[in-house]
Design an enzyme around this catalytic site. Structure first.
Site, PDB file in Angstrom:
ATOM      1  N   LYS A 139      28.184 105.301  21.185  1.00 55.60           N
ATOM      2  CA  LYS A 139      27.581 106.174  22.243  1.00 55.60           C
ATOM      3  C   LYS A 139      26.909 107.383  21.738  1.00 55.60           C
ATOM      4  O   LYS A 139      25.928 107.720  22.461  1.00 55.60           O
ATOM      5  CB  LYS A 139      29.027 106.843  22.496  1.00 55.60           C
ATOM      6  CG  LYS A 139      29.101 107.890  23.982  1.00 55.60           C
ATOM      7  CD  LYS A 139      28.518 106.874  25.121  1.00 55.60           C
ATOM      8  CE  LYS A 139      28.362 107.964  26.280  1.00 55.60           C
ATOM      9  NZ  LYS A 139      27.768 107.384  27.577  1.00 55.60           N
ATOM     10  N   ARG A 181      32.397 105.900  19.718  1.00 56.24           N
ATOM     11  CA  ARG A 181      31.585 106.082  18.755  1.00 56.24           C
ATOM     12  C   ARG A 181      31.299 105.076  17.857  1.00 56.24           C
ATOM     13  O   ARG A 181      30.328 105.083  16.846  1.00 56.24           O
ATOM     14  CB  ARG A 181      32.015 107.425  17.917  1.00 56.24           C
ATOM     15  CG  ARG A 181      31.982 108.475  19.029  1.00 56.24           C
ATOM     16  CD  ARG A 181      32.396 109.972  18.227  1.00 56.24           C
ATOM     17  NE  ARG A 181      31.358 110.411  17.490  1.00 56.24           N
ATOM     18  CZ  ARG A 181      30.644 111.628  17.986  1.00 56.24           C
ATOM     19  NH1 ARG A 181      30.868 111.936  19.024  1.00 56.24           N
ATOM     20  NH2 ARG A 181      29.620 111.979  17.091  1.00 56.24           N
ATOM     21  N   TRP A 209      30.659 102.413  12.803  1.00 56.87           N
ATOM     22  CA  TRP A 209      29.487 101.821  13.417  1.00 56.87           C
ATOM     23  C   TRP A 209      28.635 101.556  12.176  1.00 56.87           C
ATOM     24  O   TRP A 209      28.043 102.647  11.670  1.00 56.87           O
ATOM     25  CB  TRP A 209      28.787 102.466  14.609  1.00 56.87           C
ATOM     26  CG  TRP A 209      27.623 101.546  15.224  1.00 56.87           C
ATOM     27  CD1 TRP A 209      27.914 100.899  16.348  1.00 56.87           C
ATOM     28  CD2 TRP A 209      26.286 101.866  14.866  1.00 56.87           C
ATOM     29  NE1 TRP A 209      26.701 100.456  16.434  1.00 56.87           N
ATOM     30  CE2 TRP A 209      25.526 101.098  15.698  1.00 56.87           C
ATOM     31  CE3 TRP A 209      25.744 102.513  13.926  1.00 56.87           C
ATOM     32  CZ2 TRP A 209      24.126 100.854  15.688  1.00 56.87           C
ATOM     33  CZ3 TRP A 209      24.287 102.284  13.870  1.00 56.87           C
ATOM     34  CH2 TRP A 209      23.507 101.522  14.795  1.00 56.87           C
ATOM     35  N   CYS A 243      29.973 107.310  13.950  1.00 55.79           N
ATOM     36  CA  CYS A 243      31.299 106.806  13.726  1.00 55.79           C
ATOM     37  C   CYS A 243      32.112 107.791  14.385  1.00 55.79           C
ATOM     38  O   CYS A 243      31.523 109.064  14.618  1.00 55.79           O
ATOM     39  CB  CYS A 243      31.846 106.668  12.070  1.00 55.79           C
ATOM     40  SG  CYS A 243      31.933 108.366  11.267  1.00 55.79           S
ATOM     41  N   LYS A 271      20.672  98.963  31.175  1.00 52.24           N
ATOM     42  CA  LYS A 271      21.992  98.884  31.593  1.00 52.24           C
ATOM     43  C   LYS A 271      22.567  97.239  31.577  1.00 52.24           C
ATOM     44  O   LYS A 271      23.505  97.021  30.862  1.00 52.24           O
ATOM     45  CB  LYS A 271      22.630  99.279  32.797  1.00 52.24           C
ATOM     46  CG  LYS A 271      22.600 100.810  33.356  1.00 52.24           C
ATOM     47  CD  LYS A 271      23.750 101.420  32.429  1.00 52.24           C
ATOM     48  CE  LYS A 271      23.286 102.695  31.717  1.00 52.24           C
ATOM     49  NZ  LYS A 271      22.160 102.864  30.837  1.00 52.24           N
ATOM     50  N   HIS A 278       0.013  91.901  35.987  1.00 50.52           N
ATOM     51  CA  HIS A 278      -0.700  92.170  34.681  1.00 50.52           C
ATOM     52  C   HIS A 278       0.026  91.314  33.528  1.00 50.52           C
ATOM     53  O   HIS A 278       0.160  91.981  32.315  1.00 50.52           O
ATOM     54  CB  HIS A 278      -1.243  93.431  34.168  1.00 50.52           C
ATOM     55  CG  HIS A 278      -1.896  94.229  35.407  1.00 50.52           C
ATOM     56  ND1 HIS A 278      -3.300  93.890  35.528  1.00 50.52           N
ATOM     57  CD2 HIS A 278      -1.675  94.697  36.540  1.00 50.52           C
ATOM     58  CE1 HIS A 278      -3.960  94.488  36.507  1.00 50.52           C
ATOM     59  NE2 HIS A 278      -3.138  95.149  37.173  1.00 50.52           N
ATOM     60  N   GLU A 320      16.013 101.961  34.022  1.00 47.89           N
ATOM     61  CA  GLU A 320      17.253 102.047  33.587  1.00 47.89           C
ATOM     62  C   GLU A 320      18.114 100.960  33.893  1.00 47.89           C
ATOM     63  O   GLU A 320      19.139 100.921  33.169  1.00 47.89           O
ATOM     64  CB  GLU A 320      17.645 103.135  34.541  1.00 47.89           C
ATOM     65  CG  GLU A 320      19.153 103.775  34.192  1.00 47.89           C
ATOM     66  CD  GLU A 320      19.668 104.286  32.843  1.00 47.89           C
ATOM     67  OE1 GLU A 320      20.903 104.319  32.601  1.00 47.89           O
ATOM     68  OE2 GLU A 320      18.778 104.224  31.971  1.00 47.89           O
ATOM     69  N   ASN A 354      30.200 110.159   8.422  1.00 52.12           N
ATOM     70  CA  ASN A 354      29.461 109.922   9.538  1.00 52.12           C
ATOM     71  C   ASN A 354      28.175 110.386   9.267  1.00 52.12           C
ATOM     72  O   ASN A 354      27.695 111.512   8.567  1.00 52.12           O
ATOM     73  CB  ASN A 354      29.892 110.641  10.796  1.00 52.12           C
ATOM     74  CG  ASN A 354      28.760 110.138  11.947  1.00 52.12           C
ATOM     75  OD1 ASN A 354      28.199 109.119  11.731  1.00 52.12           O
ATOM     76  ND2 ASN A 354      28.984 110.857  12.786  1.00 52.12           N
ATOM     77  N   GLY A 355      27.030 109.326   9.148  1.00 52.60           N
ATOM     78  CA  GLY A 355      25.638 109.892   8.919  1.00 52.60           C
ATOM     79  C   GLY A 355      24.898 108.779   7.947  1.00 52.60           C
ATOM     80  O   GLY A 355      25.674 107.751   7.604  1.00 52.60           O
ATOM     81  N   GLU A 397      22.363  96.216  27.860  1.00 57.95           N
ATOM     82  CA  GLU A 397      23.372  96.972  26.856  1.00 57.95           C
ATOM     83  C   GLU A 397      24.731  96.196  27.052  1.00 57.95           C
ATOM     84  O   GLU A 397      25.354  96.033  26.093  1.00 57.95           O
ATOM     85  CB  GLU A 397      23.497  98.300  27.514  1.00 57.95           C
ATOM     86  CG  GLU A 397      22.452  99.303  27.002  1.00 57.95           C
ATOM     87  CD  GLU A 397      22.756 100.820  27.354  1.00 57.95           C
ATOM     88  OE1 GLU A 397      22.547 101.770  26.504  1.00 57.95           O
ATOM     89  OE2 GLU A 397      23.008 100.900  28.703  1.00 57.95           O
TER      90      GLU A 397
END
Length: 614
Positions: free
Chosen positions: A609, A27, A75, A2, A491, A510, A487, A101-102, A494
């Protein structure tokens, strides 16, 4: 995860808190709330599901006066996103309010005991347990807020950054942290609180980063006090932050992500400044000077990271092994910390994290440190937890990254790992001097080459409109380009929510080849490297099965241009530096596909983030 904001001073708190929440919304953004103590001593909590804009709308025509307040954007970890589960949370008497937060790991046991003592809960969150526990201790033992917080946190197991206010004492905020970041800003008879410095820098450049297990007492008219949970006074380490306010604004771009993609030439110039000399023939890293013996004596390098940083680590592995001839292993920090890894004093552990607060990576650092390894941090956020926990390291200096999907931090990490590999190879004598100079010079030219690649933006935007129909993408690359494929796929997943997978091109046969048909776009990094002919064969295999190929090729390529459906040309560059160019069109592709699909590019669903919880 958060965003936490707090204010105590002479000004109206609400506008400061809201502005701070907007700067921290990357966040967490599934709900938001604010707690204010007004001039009549009333503690008002307003919160709602959704983003900060929803909170502002909700607060219209409500009493948002007061010069002390705490605010939060969430979040969700415990309890679904809702106005009830949003922070701040009242205590049962409504005298106290808390933001957090946590994750409180033993919240079920604590909650069960409190319910047995008659405490009534309103939310499904672990956070409410803390404020109810603090109030229960205050009442049971007749303690003040600070002492009750100390007693309560001694019983709490887990990670937290908290801020708590008491309407009976409207000139004080109590804040505490353990494994979750919290920063106190010191102004002129006023205090600011934030999960990071971004909501603070507009008002003061003096900050204190709370250490694990510390409690801060913010009291109007008094100096900041920091103590341990056991009440031991801690020495204040006031730091000066130097962040350009313009770096955390959009600057005319429609989204932070696009702004940050286009910032990469300047960011990488900043990353290399003072490290590559003016003649572009030598790399100097202070860590290589100060800790030369530890780095030269390393028998093995372990890289620990998560997500995009892990992909950067895969490129770093190839660079270090190729230049320095040292074995390198790349580990997901979340797996590394929960098994029994073999780590020794002869190992160098490189921890990579944009935020410097990634919980799993921080825990991996602590485990490796306990086993005697030498720890090297690669981070962006100055003063964050990982740089403070490591023996040495290198900041990437790309400026604040606000978009949730990492772009400039990735290229910054790869740039630092390239410089690290070059500096170590030079010290060890494992690279021919001409080859060393050639790579250093090539690296110094990367910002200008990225500017050339960014000119493909309109071309990539056109491609994105063509491929928004797709439900699946396959990304392929070999050698240095394989992590780029990973990567690129990440992206796209996401921010557009299209399923995508990255593979080594040779592994396509394969299994993944079974998926290929006319509805499956395949993105192939096919530049003029040592495996060009092999990748060309892979493309032919895709076309034989009616797959649609988007190929990234070296400028002037004719073979692949004849068989691929779409081609994006890249400047010719050394093979080891190709990831820094090839990743740019893939960032742009994911961005434009997401925009075409109407997705929230900067704040994709379910993501945050800075992953400060497990």
């Amino acid at each position: 995860m958060c965003g936490i904001v707090g204010y105590l001073g002479q000004r109206e708190a609400f506008p400061i808190l809201i502005k701070g929440l907007r700067r921290l919304e990357y966040r967490g953004y599934d709900s938001a709330g604010v707690a204010l103590i007004n001039g009549q001593g009333e503690l008002n909590v307003f919160k709602t599901k959704g983003k900060v804009d929803n909170l502002v709308e909700f607060c219209e025509n409500k009493d948002v006066t007061g010069s002390i307040g705490i605010a939060h954007t969430r979040w969700a970890t415990h309890g679904e996103p809702s106005s009830v589960n949003a922070h701040p949370h009242y205590s049962e008497s409504r005298n106290l309010a808390i933001i957090h937060n946590g994750i409180i790991e033993n919240y079920v046991d604590l909650k069960t005991k409190l319910i047995e003592h008659g405490v009534k809960f309103k939310s499904d969150t672990d956070t409410e347990v803390v404020v109810q526990l603090v109030e229960y201790i205050m009442n049971k033992k007749n303690l003040d807020l600070l002492t009750a917080v100390q007693v309560a946190l001694y019983q709490v197991i887990g990670a937290y950054a908290i801020a708590i206010v008491d309407k009976r004492d409207p000139q004080q905020i109590i804040a505490a942290r353990k494994q979750s970041p919290l920063v106190v800003g010191i102004g002129d008879n006023e205090f600011f609180l934030g999960s990071d410095a971004s909501p603070i820098i507009e008002y003061t450049d003096k900050v204190v980063y709370l250490e694990d297990g510390n409690i801060a007492v913010l009291r109007l008219g008094e100096n900041l006090k920091v103590m341990s949970i056991l009440g031991e006074q801690q020495e204040l380490a006031v730091k000066k932050v130097d962040i350009d306010l313009g770096q955390i604004e959009k600057g005319g771009y429609p989204h932070f992500m696009l702004k940050e993609i286009f910032e990469q030439p300047e960011c990488l110039t900043n990353c290399m400044r003072g490290r590559i000399n003016l003649e572009a023939d030598h790399v100097t890293l202070s860590a290589m000077i100060d800790y030369r013996s530890q780095l030269l004596s390393a028998k093995r390098v372990l890289i620990v990271a998560c997500g995009t940083s892990w992909h950067a680590g895969l490129i770093g592995k190839q660079l270090i092994e190729s230049f320095c001839r040292i074995p390198v292993e790349v580990e997901y920090a979340s797996e590394f910390r929960y098994r029994n890894p073999v780590v020794s004093k002869d190992d160098v552990v490189i921890a990579i994290s944009q935020s410097g607060e990634t919980a799993d990576t921080l825990a991996a650092v602590q485990l490796a440190k306990e086993r005697g390894a030498f720890i090297y941090g690669v981070c962006n956020a100055i003063g964050s937890s990982i740089p403070r926990a490591t023996d040495t390291g290198t900041y990437i200096h790309v400026g604040p990254e606000i978009g949730v999907a990492s772009t400039k931090a990735f290229t910054g990490q790869v740039t630092v790992l390239t410089m690290f590999a070059l500096a170590l190879a030079d010290a060890k004598g494992t690279m021919k001097h001409d080859d060393y100079v050639k790579v250093v010079k090539g690296l110094s030219e990367i910002p200008d080459l990225i500017r050339e690649v960014l000119k493909t933006n309109d071309r990539v935007a056109d491609l994105a409109r063509t491929f928004t129909y797709a439900h699946n993408f396959l990304y392929l690359g070999r050698g240095y380009s394989y992590p780029v494929a990973l990567e690129g796929a990440l992206k796209l997943k996401e921010i557009s929510y299209i399923h995508a997978e990255g593979y080594p091109a040779a592994e396509m046969k394969h299994g993944p080849i079974a998926l290929i048909d006319s509805d499956m776009p395949v993105v192939v990094v096919a530049t003029h490297d040592t495996m060009y002919d092999k990748v060309l064969s892979n493309i032919q295999e895709i076309k034989a099965r009616k797959g649609r190929v988007i190929a990234l090729v070296t400028k002037g390529d004719e073979k692949i241009a004849k068989i691929a459906d779409e081609v994006i040309e890249l400047p010719d560059v050394l093979e080891c530096l190709e990831p820094l160019l090839a990743t740019i069109p893939l960032q742009l592709l994911s961005y434009h596909v997401a925009v075409c699909k109407g997705k929230d590019v900067d704040q994709p669903r379910n993501l945050a983030k800075s992953v400060t919880v497990e």
